[in-house]
Structures are given as C-alpha cells and as structure tokens.
Design a protein around this motif. Structure first.
Motif, PDB file in Angstrom:
ATOM      1  N   ARG A 162       0.826  -1.215   0.000  1.00 52.56           N
ATOM      2  CA  ARG A 162       0.000   0.000   0.000  1.00 52.56           C
ATOM      3  C   ARG A 162       0.856   1.260   0.000  1.00 52.56           C
ATOM      4  NH1 ARG A 162      -5.319  -1.290   0.767  1.00 52.56           N
ATOM      5  NH2 ARG A 162      -5.733  -3.359   1.675  1.00 52.56           N
ATOM      6  N   ARG A 163       2.041   1.165   0.586  1.00 56.48           N
ATOM      7  CA  ARG A 163       2.943   2.326   0.599  1.00 56.48           C
ATOM      8  C   ARG A 163       3.770   2.420  -0.672  1.00 56.48           C
ATOM      9  NH1 ARG A 163       3.541   0.940   6.265  1.00 56.48           N
ATOM     10  NH2 ARG A 163       5.335  -0.364   5.705  1.00 56.48           N
ATOM     11  N   GLY A 164       3.574   1.484  -1.591  1.00 62.81           N
ATOM     12  CA  GLY A 164       4.248   1.575  -2.873  1.00 62.81           C
ATOM     13  C   GLY A 164       5.560   0.842  -2.978  1.00 62.81           C
ATOM     14  N   ALA A 165       5.844  -0.081  -2.059  1.00 62.31           N
ATOM     15  CA  ALA A 165       7.100  -0.824  -2.116  1.00 62.31           C
ATOM     16  C   ALA A 165       7.173  -1.622  -3.419  1.00 62.31           C
ATOM     17  CB  ALA A 165       7.214  -1.756  -0.922  1.00 62.31           C
ATOM     18  N   ARG A 166       8.354  -1.641  -4.011  1.00 61.67           N
ATOM     19  CA  ARG A 166       8.578  -2.434  -5.214  1.00 61.67           C
ATOM     20  C   ARG A 166       9.410  -3.657  -4.839  1.00 61.67           C
ATOM     21  NH1 ARG A 166      11.316  -0.623 -11.015  1.00 61.67           N
ATOM     22  NH2 ARG A 166      11.657  -2.767 -11.780  1.00 61.67           N
ATOM     23  N   VAL A 167       8.986  -4.806  -5.296  1.00 61.89           N
ATOM     24  CA  VAL A 167       9.707  -6.051  -5.039  1.00 61.89           C
ATOM     25  C   VAL A 167       9.834  -6.805  -6.357  1.00 61.89           C
ATOM     26  CG1 VAL A 167       9.663  -8.286  -3.871  1.00 61.89           C
ATOM     27  CG2 VAL A 167       8.946  -6.215  -2.642  1.00 61.89           C
ATOM     28  N   ASP A 168      11.066  -7.090  -6.742  1.00 64.40           N
ATOM     29  CA  ASP A 168      11.321  -7.834  -7.973  1.00 64.40           C
ATOM     30  C   ASP A 168      11.805  -9.258  -7.715  1.00 64.40           C
ATOM     31  OD1 ASP A 168      10.712  -5.623  -9.700  1.00 64.40           O
ATOM     32  OD2 ASP A 168      12.655  -4.753  -9.138  1.00 64.40           O
ATOM     33  N   ASN A 169      12.348  -9.498  -6.528  1.00 62.03           N
ATOM     34  CA  ASN A 169      12.923 -10.810  -6.217  1.00 62.03           C
ATOM     35  C   ASN A 169      12.765 -11.059  -4.727  1.00 62.03           C
ATOM     36  OD1 ASN A 169      14.301 -13.218  -6.544  1.00 62.03           O
ATOM     37  ND2 ASN A 169      16.326 -12.285  -6.468  1.00 62.03           N
ATOM     38  N   LEU A 170      11.990 -12.063  -4.360  1.00 63.44           N
ATOM     39  CA  LEU A 170      11.679 -12.300  -2.951  1.00 63.44           C
ATOM     40  C   LEU A 170      11.941 -13.743  -2.577  1.00 63.44           C
ATOM     41  CD1 LEU A 170       8.656 -13.923  -2.406  1.00 63.44           C
ATOM     42  CD2 LEU A 170       7.927 -11.893  -3.690  1.00 63.44           C
ATOM     43  N   ILE A 171      12.154 -13.957  -1.273  1.00 59.17           N
ATOM     44  CA  ILE A 171      12.346 -15.304  -0.753  1.00 59.17           C
ATOM     45  C   ILE A 171      11.666 -15.424   0.598  1.00 59.17           C
ATOM     46  CG2 ILE A 171      14.573 -14.748   0.342  1.00 59.17           C
ATOM     47  CD1 ILE A 171      15.443 -17.636  -0.380  1.00 59.17           C
ATOM     48  N   ASP A 172      11.038 -16.569   0.820  1.00 61.83           N
ATOM     49  CA  ASP A 172      10.410 -16.900   2.094  1.00 61.83           C
ATOM     50  C   ASP A 172      11.202 -18.052   2.694  1.00 61.83           C
ATOM     51  OD1 ASP A 172       8.741 -17.370   4.237  1.00 61.83           O
ATOM     52  OD2 ASP A 172       7.120 -18.259   3.049  1.00 61.83           O
ATOM     53  N   ASP A 244      15.438  -8.520  -2.839  1.00 61.64           N
ATOM     54  CA  ASP A 244      15.029  -7.234  -2.284  1.00 61.64           C
ATOM     55  C   ASP A 244      13.926  -7.380  -1.232  1.00 61.64           C
ATOM     56  OD1 ASP A 244      13.053  -7.809  -4.162  1.00 61.64           O
ATOM     57  OD2 ASP A 244      13.713  -6.253  -5.544  1.00 61.64           O
ATOM     58  N   LEU A 245      13.453  -8.617  -1.008  1.00 65.03           N
ATOM     59  CA  LEU A 245      12.548  -8.895   0.107  1.00 65.03           C
ATOM     60  C   LEU A 245      12.852 -10.289   0.629  1.00 65.03           C
ATOM     61  CD1 LEU A 245      10.141  -8.407   1.989  1.00 65.03           C
ATOM     62  CD2 LEU A 245       8.635  -9.236   0.174  1.00 65.03           C
ATOM     63  N   ALA A 267      19.750  -7.611  -1.080  1.00 62.79           N
ATOM     64  CA  ALA A 267      20.197  -6.546  -1.969  1.00 62.79           C
ATOM     65  C   ALA A 267      20.333  -5.240  -1.197  1.00 62.79           C
ATOM     66  CB  ALA A 267      19.200  -6.372  -3.112  1.00 62.79           C
ATOM     67  N   PRO A 268      21.235  -4.340  -1.615  1.00 67.69           N
ATOM     68  CA  PRO A 268      21.289  -3.009  -1.000  1.00 67.69           C
ATOM     69  C   PRO A 268      19.919  -2.338  -1.072  1.00 67.69           C
ATOM     70  CG  PRO A 268      23.182  -3.361  -2.420  1.00 67.69           C
ATOM     71  CD  PRO A 268      22.259  -4.512  -2.660  1.00 67.69           C
ATOM     72  N   GLY A 269      19.458  -1.826   0.040  1.00 64.52           N
ATOM     73  CA  GLY A 269      18.133  -1.233   0.099  1.00 64.52           C
ATOM     74  C   GLY A 269      17.023  -2.259   0.249  1.00 64.52           C
ATOM     75  N   GLY A 270      17.377  -3.549   0.289  1.00 64.31           N
ATOM     76  CA  GLY A 270      16.375  -4.598   0.420  1.00 64.31           C
ATOM     77  C   GLY A 270      15.726  -4.604   1.790  1.00 64.31           C
ATOM     78  N   GLN A 271      14.576  -5.258   1.876  1.00 65.18           N
ATOM     79  CA  GLN A 271      13.803  -5.266   3.107  1.00 65.18           C
ATOM     80  C   GLN A 271      13.668  -6.684   3.659  1.00 65.18           C
ATOM     81  OE1 GLN A 271      10.635  -2.245   3.542  1.00 65.18           O
ATOM     82  NE2 GLN A 271      10.529  -2.275   1.304  1.00 65.18           N
ATOM     83  N   LEU A 272      13.570  -6.761   4.993  1.00 66.13           N
ATOM     84  CA  LEU A 272      13.322  -8.013   5.696  1.00 66.13           C
ATOM     85  C   LEU A 272      12.019  -7.906   6.453  1.00 66.13           C
ATOM     86  CD1 LEU A 272      16.765  -8.642   7.492  1.00 66.13           C
ATOM     87  CD2 LEU A 272      16.141  -9.196   5.134  1.00 66.13           C
ATOM     88  N   VAL A 273      11.257  -8.999   6.484  1.00 71.40           N
ATOM     89  CA  VAL A 273      10.121  -9.132   7.390  1.00 71.40           C
ATOM     90  C   VAL A 273      10.434 -10.342   8.258  1.00 71.40           C
ATOM     91  CG1 VAL A 273       7.662  -9.617   7.604  1.00 71.40           C
ATOM     92  CG2 VAL A 273       8.467  -8.077   5.804  1.00 71.40           C
ATOM     93  N   LEU A 274      10.682 -10.083   9.532  1.00 71.93           N
ATOM     94  CA  LEU A 274      11.092 -11.123  10.467  1.00 71.93           C
ATOM     95  C   LEU A 274      10.005 -11.347  11.515  1.00 71.93           C
ATOM     96  CD1 LEU A 274      14.793 -10.032  11.145  1.00 71.93           C
ATOM     97  CD2 LEU A 274      13.917 -11.496   9.307  1.00 71.93           C
TER      98      LEU A 274
END
Length: 314
Positions: A162-172, A244-245, A267-274
């Motif tokens: 909703r805040r506009g985050a862009r994710v091109d490559n993610l891993i769970d 990036d996520l 990735a630089p600037g990438g995000q984590l959800v822990l």
C-alpha cells in the motif's frame, strides 16, 4: 470458547487417542515457541490449545492427539509442557474413527489480514469481496495464518504494498505451508519468488497448497520456486540472490544466528520481514541485524509477538 491448533501437526489418523490438561495462556504460547520438547515422539502428537473462558489467561486447555494409546512416559512428556497441570491426573481417551484434522479446525474462524482472507478447507461461509482468499489446512507444517506471527507478516506485507514498495525478487525462508510466499507473490505478481524449508514435508505441503490455491510453481517470473534448504546454504537460494525482500517467520534464536547469512543474500536497500519472536526478544533480534547493516523500519506487535521490518542500508 476459542481454539488455536499449534501450527505443527502430524499426519492423518484413522482413530485417535486424546490427552487433556488444563493450562494457562502463557503455557500455551510457550508450547508454540518450542515444539522441540516433543521431538523424541514419533510421530509427534497433534497439539491444540483452547481458551475455555474468554479473556481469562488462567483458563486454557491443552489437548494432545495421538495415533496410538500414549504410554506413561508420553503422558509425562505432555504434562511437562504445562507446569500448572503438575497435580492433574490424565487418562487417555479414545476417539474412534475421528478425523482429528476436521475436529481441530471446526472451531477456527477465518483470518483477515490486510487484503488477505485465510480459511480452512472446512470453512463454508461467504468469502468477502475484494480480498485474496487462501485455503490453508492446518496440517503437516507451520503457517496456517491462525497464529499472530503469520497474521502479522500478512499485515506487514500488505502495508508495504500500500505504501508503494517495489519487489522484484523475494524469498520466504522457512515457508511452512507456503502461505507467506503465496501472499507476497500476489502483491508483486511479476516478481521472482523462492520458498524454502528445512523440512521436506513442508515443501510437499506447499506444493499441495499451491495447487489448491492456483499458485504457479517454477523458476520463472510470477512463479514460486521451491527448495528443501537449511537456511541460505542452498544452490538455488544462492543462485537467485540477491533478494530485495526476505521473509523469515522462524524463531528468535535462529533469526539471530542467520543474521549474517541473510545479510549476504539481501540486496542493497532490500527489506526483511522477520517474525516468530516474542516482544521481549525483538530488541535482541533487531540488534543482531543492525550489526549486519540493517536499520529497523517498522515494528508491529500482536499479542505477545513482534513482527519486524528492516531495511538494508545502501
């Protein structure tokens, strides 16, 4: 009365045996944090905690289901999970021809988290409009959506979108049922998505859940690539990095131990959800990741649990 089956359950039983002990809410949550106490039982029992009196933290119940009559040592092991029941007597009760999965899910209400609606296969109610519904049975793996950690991750991911985050490559990492990977791919449908778990059973469950929910599997964009992997030490995980996520709903201890490895695939600037950590553990986990170049961007508390969003400094 509300019921919450623990997210790690065993296989289908033709007939079951059940043990019941009184417990407190704190004890019920502690069981969910450390299932390893029952690692010596094969197969492990199905554990279900129930709030018998609404908003009374002292009036909970633990039911343990088995595929054969539990012996004295097993009964003692279950009793040890709930110290307040030390003086309680327990007698194994036979549940003939019972489908314990249906029994354990019959009291579960669907979960709404952001734009997501998670329900069990037995749910016969109406699905709200404008949501992405996932049918996730409480079966062989963690992550049905009915625990605060999974719900919190769904809420956090939805807020990021909703805040506009862009994710091109993610891993769970530690995907369990695949739910969080499925949800993230729904939010960013053109991303490359990877889901791993150390438990091969969890990957089998994820494949089944992907088929049931119309999720494409594979290594192309818009699909979920699966791998049985111990953390990040896996050829597929390394080949598809950097991400990036990164989503990791595990436990506080492993999250701290994996901080360097997770930084290595981010990735630089990438995000984590822990997630998978208690509120009292949140600062320790965040500190471990600050040492790896992350900053805490957001924290969500649900019940006794904390969900953290961190960003890698560029």
């Amino acid at each position: 009365m509300s019921a919450r089956p623990l997210d790690r359950l065993a296989g289908d039983f033709g007939e079951s045996w059940k043990l019941t002990f009184p417990c407190t809410r704190a004890e019920a949550e502690a069981i969910d944090v450390d299932f390893s106490a029952l690692a010596m039982l094969e197969p492990p029992p199905v554990l279900m905690t129930t709030e018998e009196v609404v908003d009374d933290a002292e009036r909970w119940r633990l039911d343990a289901y088995f595929d054969s009559k539990p012996d004295k040592a097993t009964i003692a092991a279950i009793r040890a999970l709930v110290p307040s029941a030390a003086a309680s007597t327990a007698k194994a009760e036979r549940v003939p021809d019972a489908d314990w999965v249906t029994l354990s899910q019959s009291g579960l209400e669907p979960v709404s988290a952001g734009r997501f609606f998670v329900h069990t296969a037995e749910y016969a109610g109406a699905i709200p409009p404008d949501v992405r519904a996932f049918a996730i049975p409480a079966g062989l793996a963690f992550g049905t959506g009915h625990h605060e950690t999974t719900t919190g991750c769904l809420t956090m991911l939805d807020a990021m979108k909703r805040r506009g985050a862009r994710v091109d490559n993610l891993i769970d990492l530690g995907t369990g049922t695949g739910l969080l990977a499925f949800a993230a791919l729904h939010l960013w449908p053109r991303a490359y998505a990877t889901a791993t778990d150390i438990d091969s059973i969890a990957i089998d469950v994820t494949i089944e859940n992907a088929e049931a929910n119309g999720i494409a599997l594979g290594q192309r964009q818009g699909r979920v690539a699966l791998s049985v992997a111990d953390g990040t030490d896996d050829a597929l995980v390394q080949r598809r990095a950097p991400y990036d996520l990164v989503i990791a709903n595990i436990l506080a201890g492993p999250l701290v131990e994996m901080a360097g490895d997770i930084a290595g695939i981010s990735a630089p600037g990438g995000q984590l959800v822990l997630a998978g950590l208690l509120k009292t553990q949140a600062e320790g986990v965040a500190r471990a990741y600050r040492r790896q170049g992350f900053r805490l961007a957001e924290r969500l508390d649900l019940g006794d649990w904390a969900i953290l969003r961190l960003r890698m400094r560029r």
